[in-house]
Write a protein that holds these residues in place. Structure first.
Motif, mmCIF file in Angstrom:
data_model
loop_
_atom_site.group_PDB
_atom_site.id
_atom_site.type_symbol
_atom_site.label_atom_id
_atom_site.label_comp_id
_atom_site.label_asym_id
_atom_site.label_seq_id
_atom_site.Cartn_x
_atom_site.Cartn_y
_atom_site.Cartn_z
ATOM 1 N N LEU A 93 0.832 -1.212 0.000
ATOM 2 C CA LEU A 93 0.000 0.000 0.000
ATOM 3 C C LEU A 93 0.864 1.259 0.000
ATOM 4 C CD1 LEU A 93 -3.132 0.560 2.242
ATOM 5 C CD2 LEU A 93 -1.437 2.350 1.931
ATOM 6 N N VAL A 94 1.856 1.287 0.898
ATOM 7 C CA VAL A 94 2.703 2.485 1.029
ATOM 8 C C VAL A 94 3.522 2.713 -0.232
ATOM 9 C CG1 VAL A 94 4.666 3.473 2.285
ATOM 10 C CG2 VAL A 94 2.786 2.413 3.549
ATOM 11 N N LEU A 119 -0.068 10.070 -0.829
ATOM 12 C CA LEU A 119 -0.093 10.412 0.598
ATOM 13 C C LEU A 119 0.713 11.687 0.865
ATOM 14 C CD1 LEU A 119 0.408 6.825 2.060
ATOM 15 C CD2 LEU A 119 -1.668 8.214 2.247
ATOM 16 N N ALA A 120 1.860 11.808 0.222
ATOM 17 C CA ALA A 120 2.678 13.019 0.391
ATOM 18 C C ALA A 120 1.948 14.243 -0.154
ATOM 19 C CB ALA A 120 4.025 12.848 -0.300
ATOM 20 N N ASP A 121 1.271 14.093 -1.285
ATOM 21 C CA ASP A 121 0.491 15.203 -1.841
ATOM 22 C C ASP A 121 -0.608 15.626 -0.870
ATOM 23 O OD1 ASP A 121 1.967 15.278 -4.147
ATOM 24 O OD2 ASP A 121 0.570 14.058 -5.326
ATOM 25 N N ALA A 122 -1.320 14.639 -0.319
ATOM 26 C CA ALA A 122 -2.416 14.949 0.609
ATOM 27 C C ALA A 122 -1.892 15.639 1.858
ATOM 28 C CB ALA A 122 -3.149 13.659 0.987
ATOM 29 N N LEU A 125 10.607 18.362 0.242
ATOM 30 C CA LEU A 125 9.797 17.843 1.342
ATOM 31 C C LEU A 125 8.919 16.663 0.937
ATOM 32 C CD1 LEU A 125 8.845 21.210 3.069
ATOM 33 C CD2 LEU A 125 10.709 19.639 3.609
ATOM 34 N N LYS A 126 8.288 16.742 -0.230
ATOM 35 C CA LYS A 126 7.464 15.609 -0.663
ATOM 36 C C LYS A 126 8.301 14.349 -0.891
ATOM 37 C CE LYS A 126 3.367 17.839 -2.658
ATOM 38 N NZ LYS A 126 2.574 18.038 -3.895
ATOM 39 N N PRO A 127 9.414 14.435 -1.624
ATOM 40 C CA PRO A 127 10.257 13.241 -1.758
ATOM 41 C C PRO A 127 10.749 12.719 -0.409
ATOM 42 C CG PRO A 127 10.866 14.866 -3.401
ATOM 43 C CD PRO A 127 9.917 15.552 -2.469
ATOM 44 N N GLY A 128 11.057 13.643 0.506
ATOM 45 C CA GLY A 128 11.511 13.238 1.832
ATOM 46 C C GLY A 128 10.442 12.501 2.605
ATOM 47 N N LEU A 129 9.202 12.978 2.512
ATOM 48 C CA LEU A 129 8.098 12.316 3.207
ATOM 49 C C LEU A 129 7.835 10.933 2.620
ATOM 50 C CD1 LEU A 129 5.873 12.353 5.317
ATOM 51 C CD2 LEU A 129 4.397 13.547 3.668
ATOM 52 N N GLN A 130 7.907 10.814 1.301
ATOM 53 C CA GLN A 130 7.722 9.501 0.678
ATOM 54 C C GLN A 130 8.773 8.507 1.180
ATOM 55 O OE1 GLN A 130 7.149 9.513 -3.638
ATOM 56 N NE2 GLN A 130 6.544 11.667 -3.541
ATOM 57 N N LYS A 131 10.003 8.960 1.253
ATOM 58 C CA LYS A 131 11.082 8.093 1.734
ATOM 59 C C LYS A 131 10.842 7.707 3.194
ATOM 60 C CE LYS A 131 15.159 9.192 0.389
ATOM 61 N NZ LYS A 131 16.470 9.892 0.245
ATOM 62 N N TRP A 132 10.397 8.689 3.983
ATOM 63 C CA TRP A 132 10.128 8.425 5.402
ATOM 64 C C TRP A 132 9.008 7.398 5.577
ATOM 65 C CZ3 TRP A 132 5.610 9.559 8.252
ATOM 66 C CH2 TRP A 132 5.716 9.380 9.633
ATOM 67 N N ARG A 170 -1.790 12.898 12.322
ATOM 68 C CA ARG A 170 -3.180 12.427 12.362
ATOM 69 C C ARG A 170 -3.732 12.268 10.948
ATOM 70 N NH1 ARG A 170 -4.031 16.269 16.387
ATOM 71 N NH2 ARG A 170 -5.345 17.496 14.980
ATOM 72 N N LEU A 171 -3.405 13.222 10.093
ATOM 73 C CA LEU A 171 -3.876 13.137 8.707
ATOM 74 C C LEU A 171 -3.308 11.897 8.023
ATOM 75 C CD1 LEU A 171 -5.198 14.531 6.144
ATOM 76 C CD2 LEU A 171 -2.873 15.305 5.652
ATOM 77 N N LEU A 172 -2.019 11.661 8.195
ATOM 78 C CA LEU A 172 -1.403 10.500 7.558
ATOM 79 C C LEU A 172 -2.029 9.198 8.051
ATOM 80 C CD1 LEU A 172 2.406 11.377 7.458
ATOM 81 C CD2 LEU A 172 0.868 11.084 5.515
ATOM 82 N N LYS A 173 -2.249 9.100 9.358
ATOM 83 C CA LYS A 173 -2.870 7.885 9.890
ATOM 84 C C LYS A 173 -4.264 7.694 9.302
ATOM 85 C CE LYS A 173 -1.876 8.857 14.304
ATOM 86 N NZ LYS A 173 -1.755 8.709 15.776
ATOM 87 N N ARG A 174 -5.013 8.775 9.191
ATOM 88 C CA ARG A 174 -6.369 8.676 8.635
ATOM 89 C C ARG A 174 -6.338 8.233 7.175
ATOM 90 N NH1 ARG A 174 -7.974 13.568 9.637
ATOM 91 N NH2 ARG A 174 -7.870 14.438 7.533
ATOM 92 N N GLU A 175 -5.421 8.826 6.391
ATOM 93 C CA GLU A 175 -5.329 8.493 4.975
ATOM 94 C C GLU A 175 -4.904 7.038 4.759
ATOM 95 O OE1 GLU A 175 -5.942 10.259 2.168
ATOM 96 O OE2 GLU A 175 -6.783 11.911 3.335
#
Length: 460
Positions: free
Chosen positions: A30-31, A38-41, A65-72, A114-119
């Motif tokens: 999924l990830v 998810l990073a866009d949202a 930041l978006k590429p960094g969040l995806q990697k994280w 919280r947003l990430l967990k919800r998504e």
């Protein structure tokens, strides 16, 4: 609390056999499939938050930041070994320190989590897992994100607390009166204790019930005031070690020696041991007060430039001004080439003269609105206010040429000339000032590698 790969899996040992492996596989798929969405949202949400948007820019979000969040997301939720888990937790601690320096409120990060967990959980619910596996997947995702946030929060609080304590220590010291007078007062108290001890030993008086160094006037000041004034200095624990050696070894030996017939060699050895420790304390005390006196006036003693300790305060203010007014600013990191050879050939006194001469050149080439710091050793940092990278490179080149043409007179009709390498970095909107300094440092390293005596602009 420390987390391990096994301890996290152990939380779900109640799951049916094979269920956890299936859930891990589903989460990973999924990830890896939806990490960009998810990073866009996440950043669409954060950019709409008026409290978060000042810390973000469209360019930074898209480029970094978006590429960094995806990697994280992938590292945190798809890890399958102890080493991978510890790597992502270490990254979280680094993120916490960065957020503290940039003064990004923790509640903003919590809101994003919280947003990430919800998504993610909504996607799990809509997936192919059965009811029990869906519950297990949601619990695992929630737990891992909470663990990551906990690690980040702990690092944030530790870093922030250190900055607050440093500021308080400075305010207390600056408001405590004449530091030079306090230094003399405490040095006198230390020597008075030493003198009383030696007088008692010379007169053959009993030392039982006598005053240890810890309970002397100096020791009481050290334990109750110095720890507040000299927060987090390297000398303070070294002084405490000296005091402990005196009280736990030397002083008891002196007491024992007075109970038997005095032996001159023993007395001399005790006096020598006490004198050695007291001299070490005096040296450390002088160093500690000297640093604090420098901090109080905000200047480096040798060059009279700004003290590096004030760099965070000034950099944070410039970042805030840049964000509020939309103005650019740049940092120059300058290093004197082959400075060690100057010290080795002519001596450290001559090296100090070179540093003073270079400092004078720097001050003479910048405006009243700019800031010049002695960054450390033979390194200098210049903050150029309201200039772009083109102007900053022009200023850097002018400084480099002036240093190259300058001559430092030494003793005995000798003189020396030096060159400098310079790294230039323009503020790119990142809220952490250390990010800007690191970019300038990388450019400086490239200038050194290119043969020295040149200027290199950091990549944007």
């Amino acid at each position: 609390m420390s987390y391990s790969y096994e301890s996290i899996d152990a939380l779900f040992e109640w799951a049916p056999e094979g269920a956890l492996a299936l859930v891990k596989q589903e989460i990973s798929q999924l990830v890896r499939r939806d990490k960009a969405v998810l990073a866009d949202a996440f950043y669409d949400y954060m950019m709409q938050d008026p409290n978060a948007s000042p810390f973000l820019s469209v360019k930074a979000v898209e480029a970094r930041l978006k590429p960094g969040l995806q990697k994280w997301l992938e590292r945190l939720l798809c890890h399958d070994s102890e080493a991978e888990l510890q790597a992502v937790l270490a990254m979280q601690r680094h993120v916490g320190e960065v957020h503290a320096r940039a003064e990004i409120p923790l509640q903003l990060v919590a809101r994003g989590m919280r947003l990430l967990k919800r998504e993610i959980c909504s996607r799990i619910v809509a997936g192919r897992l059965g009811r029990s596996e869906t519950l297990l997947a949601i619990m695992r995702v929630t737990h891992l994100i909470d663990v990551a946030f906990e690690e980040m929060s702990a690092a944030f609080e530790h870093s922030h607390e250190h900055e607050v304590r440093t500021d308080e220590a400075y305010r207390m010291s600056a408001g405590s009166g004449d530091l030079l007078l306090e230094r003399e007062r405490q040095t006198s108290a230390l020597l008075d204790w030493e003198s009383r001890l030696f007088r008692a030993m010379a007169m053959g008086l009993s030392l039982e019930g006598g005053t240890s160094l810890t309970s002397s006037a100096f020791g009481l000041w050290l334990n109750h005031k110095a720890a507040l004034i000299f927060d987090n200095t390297r000398e303070l624990p070294l002084i405490a070690e000296c005091v402990a050696r005196v009280d736990n070894a030397i002083f008891p030996e002196a007491v024992f020696a007075r109970k038997k017939a005095p032996v001159p060699d023993d007395v001399r050895a005790l006096i020598k041991a006490v004198t050695s420790e007291v001299e070490q304390i005096r040296f450390l005390l002088a160093s500690m007060f000297e640093r604090l006196t420098d901090l109080e006036v905000g200047r480096d003693v040798l060059t009279q430039l700004f003290n590096r300790r004030f760099l965070p305060t000034i950099m944070k203010r410039e970042i805030e001004l840049s964000r509020r007014k939309g103005t650019a600013f740049c940092v120059l990191l300058l290093d004197i080439d082959l400075f060690k050879q100057v010290n080795d050939r002519f001596g450290h006194e001559s090296g100090d003269r070179v540093l003073q001469n270079v400092a004078g050149v720097l001050v003479g080439q910048v405006r009243a609105s700019d800031f010049v710091f002695r960054y450390g050793g033979e390194e200098f940092l210049i903050l150029l206010a309201e200039v772009d990278h083109i102007k900053a490179c022009s200023v850097a080149e002018k400084i480099r040429r002036r240093i190259e043409a300058s001559v430092t007179p030494l003793t005995d009709d000798q003189s020396v000339s030096v060159t400098a390498s310079i790294g230039v970095a323009a503020h790119d909107g990142h809220p952490d000032f250390q990010h800007l300094v690191d970019r300038a440092d990388k450019a400086l390293y490239q200038a050194k590698a290119a043969g020295r005596n040149c200027t290199v602009l950091a990549e944007s």
